[in-house]
Scaffold this motif. Structure first.
Motif, short mmCIF file in Angstrom:
data_model
loop_
_atom_site.label_atom_id
_atom_site.label_comp_id
_atom_site.label_asym_id
_atom_site.label_seq_id
_atom_site.Cartn_x
_atom_site.Cartn_y
_atom_site.Cartn_z
N ALA A 47 4.61 4.74 5.27
CA ALA A 47 2.74 4.70 4.08
C ALA A 47 3.69 4.55 2.39
N LEU A 48 4.88 4.14 2.40
CA LEU A 48 5.41 4.25 1.32
C LEU A 48 6.29 2.99 1.23
N LEU A 49 5.93 2.30 1.87
CA LEU A 49 6.45 0.98 1.24
C LEU A 49 8.49 0.99 1.81
N GLY A 50 8.82 1.81 2.40
CA GLY A 50 10.39 2.69 2.30
C GLY A 50 11.18 2.86 1.12
N LEU A 51 10.16 3.42 -0.15
CA LEU A 51 9.95 3.66 -1.58
C LEU A 51 11.10 5.37 -1.27
N GLU A 52 11.57 6.19 -1.78
CA GLU A 52 11.53 6.77 -2.21
C GLU A 52 10.16 8.07 -2.87
N THR A 53 9.69 8.56 -2.36
CA THR A 53 9.06 9.61 -2.58
C THR A 53 8.44 9.59 -3.67
N ALA A 54 10.11 10.20 -4.39
CA ALA A 54 8.90 10.34 -6.43
C ALA A 54 9.34 9.17 -6.75
N THR A 55 9.33 7.87 -6.25
CA THR A 55 9.56 6.64 -6.59
C THR A 55 7.57 5.83 -6.07
N SER B 88 0.70 -1.23 0.15
CA SER B 88 0.43 -0.03 -0.01
C SER B 88 0.89 1.31 -0.43
N ILE B 89 0.52 2.33 -0.68
CA ILE B 89 0.87 2.93 -0.81
C ILE B 89 0.69 4.14 -0.46
N THR B 90 0.39 4.67 1.02
CA THR B 90 -0.24 5.51 2.03
C THR B 90 0.05 6.79 2.11
N LEU B 91 -0.54 7.77 0.51
CA LEU B 91 -0.71 9.12 0.00
C LEU B 91 -1.02 10.25 1.25
N GLU B 92 -1.93 9.62 1.94
CA GLU B 92 -2.79 10.07 3.57
C GLU B 92 -2.12 9.64 4.53
N TRP B 93 -1.08 9.50 5.41
CA TRP B 93 -0.06 9.32 6.51
C TRP B 93 -0.82 9.99 7.93
N GLN B 94 -0.42 10.73 7.83
CA GLN B 94 -1.22 11.92 9.12
C GLN B 94 -1.99 11.89 9.58
N GLY B 95 -2.21 11.02 10.74
CA GLY B 95 -2.86 11.13 11.29
C GLY B 95 -3.08 9.53 11.62
N PHE B 96 -2.63 9.13 10.91
CA PHE B 96 -2.74 6.87 10.59
C PHE B 96 -1.59 6.80 10.99
N LEU B 97 -0.50 6.69 10.70
CA LEU B 97 0.84 5.84 10.70
C LEU B 97 1.99 7.15 11.61
N THR B 98 2.70 6.61 11.66
CA THR B 98 4.29 7.53 11.97
C THR B 98 4.27 7.96 11.32
N ASP B 99 4.86 7.50 10.29
CA ASP B 99 5.83 8.06 9.61
C ASP B 99 5.50 7.51 7.96
N LEU C 232 5.03 7.56 -6.20
CA LEU C 232 4.35 8.15 -6.14
C LEU C 232 3.73 8.04 -7.69
N GLU C 233 4.92 7.09 -8.29
CA GLU C 233 4.89 6.87 -9.84
C GLU C 233 3.54 5.39 -9.65
N THR C 234 3.14 5.20 -8.24
CA THR C 234 2.43 3.83 -8.67
C THR C 234 1.30 5.14 -8.70
N VAL C 235 0.35 6.61 -9.19
CA VAL C 235 -0.14 6.87 -8.74
C VAL C 235 -1.35 6.86 -10.39
#
Length: 334
Positions: free
Chosen positions: A213-221, A198-209, A223-226
């Motif tokens: 939220a992004l499976l340990g991937l770089e943010t830009a990488t 799961s790529i959790t775009l809206e993580w604040q208030g749900f996950l700690t960081d 977000l290529e899934t969207v």
């Protein structure tokens, strides 16, 4: 029959699962029951795996004899993977906006044959306005999505999506890459490809960081899934089916585009089942599953069962309503 399998999640829910199963376990953070799962939670060794009544992991017994469990054609197409993950999901609160990678991205960046296309079968709702959110209403630029994620602009993310009222019997196909969320009070049977990506775009208030939220991937990488394209009425109509008024015999539940990923039917009363790996969820009533060999398996509301291919031609008997979930046919794999 299978015991409940509810690994702890970050969001609330579970009361509807407990009510269906007829038990008292409505743990606050048990909103997902992974049924007949051979899939682990992301980064975990065993969490998420289902155990059979004798205590063995289903993953291990399938791996030991994949042809008996899955059938020769399935093994030829998918190896010893069941190619399917089924969950009961009870959204006790709105889920965050997120999406999932497709097969190509999963292969390149996550070392997996499977991405995570999924589908929802609504089996219950509560509250004044049960809704799901599916796809952007209009085309959105990658830069806008990146800014929403950077600033954690929840209102912009949620407000950009199609908000769809749902009721029991509605089904929604969710192609990989589609930004989506499930509203509070929506109880579903969920079919997925067998991953926990799961790529959790809206993580604040749900996950700690953001990293988690992004499976340990770089943010830009990540977000290529969207999928940034808008979903118009015609596209939504091709993904959503309204089957609640269909109460006889066998009811195919999912959009045509789901066929390469999984299959599902709602069965009313007695029914013949062709040989296949399958996951049965009893929504109402009681009855039995009869196989060529062995004693009948008693079934009642809330029961879940896994059926191996080697069971052969089987038959459901009784006054019961069930959902039968199956992997894609061997000829439909990509």
């Amino acid at each position: 029959m299978l015991p409940a399998n509810q690994p702890r999640q970050f969001y609330r829910g579970g009361a509807s699962i407990a009510a269906l199963r007829g038990g008292g376990d409505d743990r606050e953070f048990g909103p997902e029951d992974w049924v007949a799962s051979t899939t682990t939670r992301f980064g975990q060794d065993e969490s998420g795996l289902s155990r059979l009544p004798d205590g063995q992991l289903l993953r291990d017994v399938v791996s030991a004899d994949p042809q008996s469990w899955l059938g020769a054609d399935h093994v030829s197409a998918y190896g010893e993977s069941t190619a399917l993950l089924v969950k009961l999901l009870d959204a006790g609160q709105r889920l965050p906006v997120h999406c999932h990678p497709d097969d190509a991205f999963a292969k390149q960046h996550l070392g997996s044959r499977f991405g995570k296309t999924e589908a929802w079968i609504v089996v219950g709702t509560s509250g004044a306005n049960p809704v799901v959110y599916l796809g952007f209403r209009n085309d959105v630029t990658p830069e806008a999505v990146a800014e929403w994620v950077r600033t954690q602009d929840s209102s912009a993310m949620l407000g950009s999506l199609n908000e769809i009222p749902v009721k029991p019997g509605d089904t929604v196909h969710v192609p990989a890459g589609t930004p989506h969320a499930i509203g509070a009070g929506v109880f579903i049977v969920e079919l997925q490809q067998p991953t926990d990506f799961s790529i959790t775009l809206e993580w604040q208030g749900f996950l700690t960081d953001a990293e988690g939220a992004l499976l340990g991937l770089e943010t830009a990488t990540a977000l290529e899934t969207v999928n940034h394209s808008g979903f118009d009425d015609a596209l939504l109509a091709s993904l959503i089916k309204r089957t609640g008024g269909l109460g006889e015999g066998r009811v195919p539940l999912l959009a045509e585009d789901a066929a390469p990923f999984f299959r599902a039917e709602r069965l009313h009363g007695s029914a013949e089942l062709d040989p296949s790996f399958g996951v049965l969820i009893v929504l109402d009533g009681s009855g039995e599953l009869h196989c060529a060999n062995g004693s009948p398996l008693p079934l009642r509301r809330g029961a879940t069962a896994v059926v191996p291919h080697a069971a052969g031609q089987t038959r459901l008997e009784g006054d019961l309503t069930t959902v039968l979930c199956r992997p894609p046919s061997a000829g439909s794999h990509t």
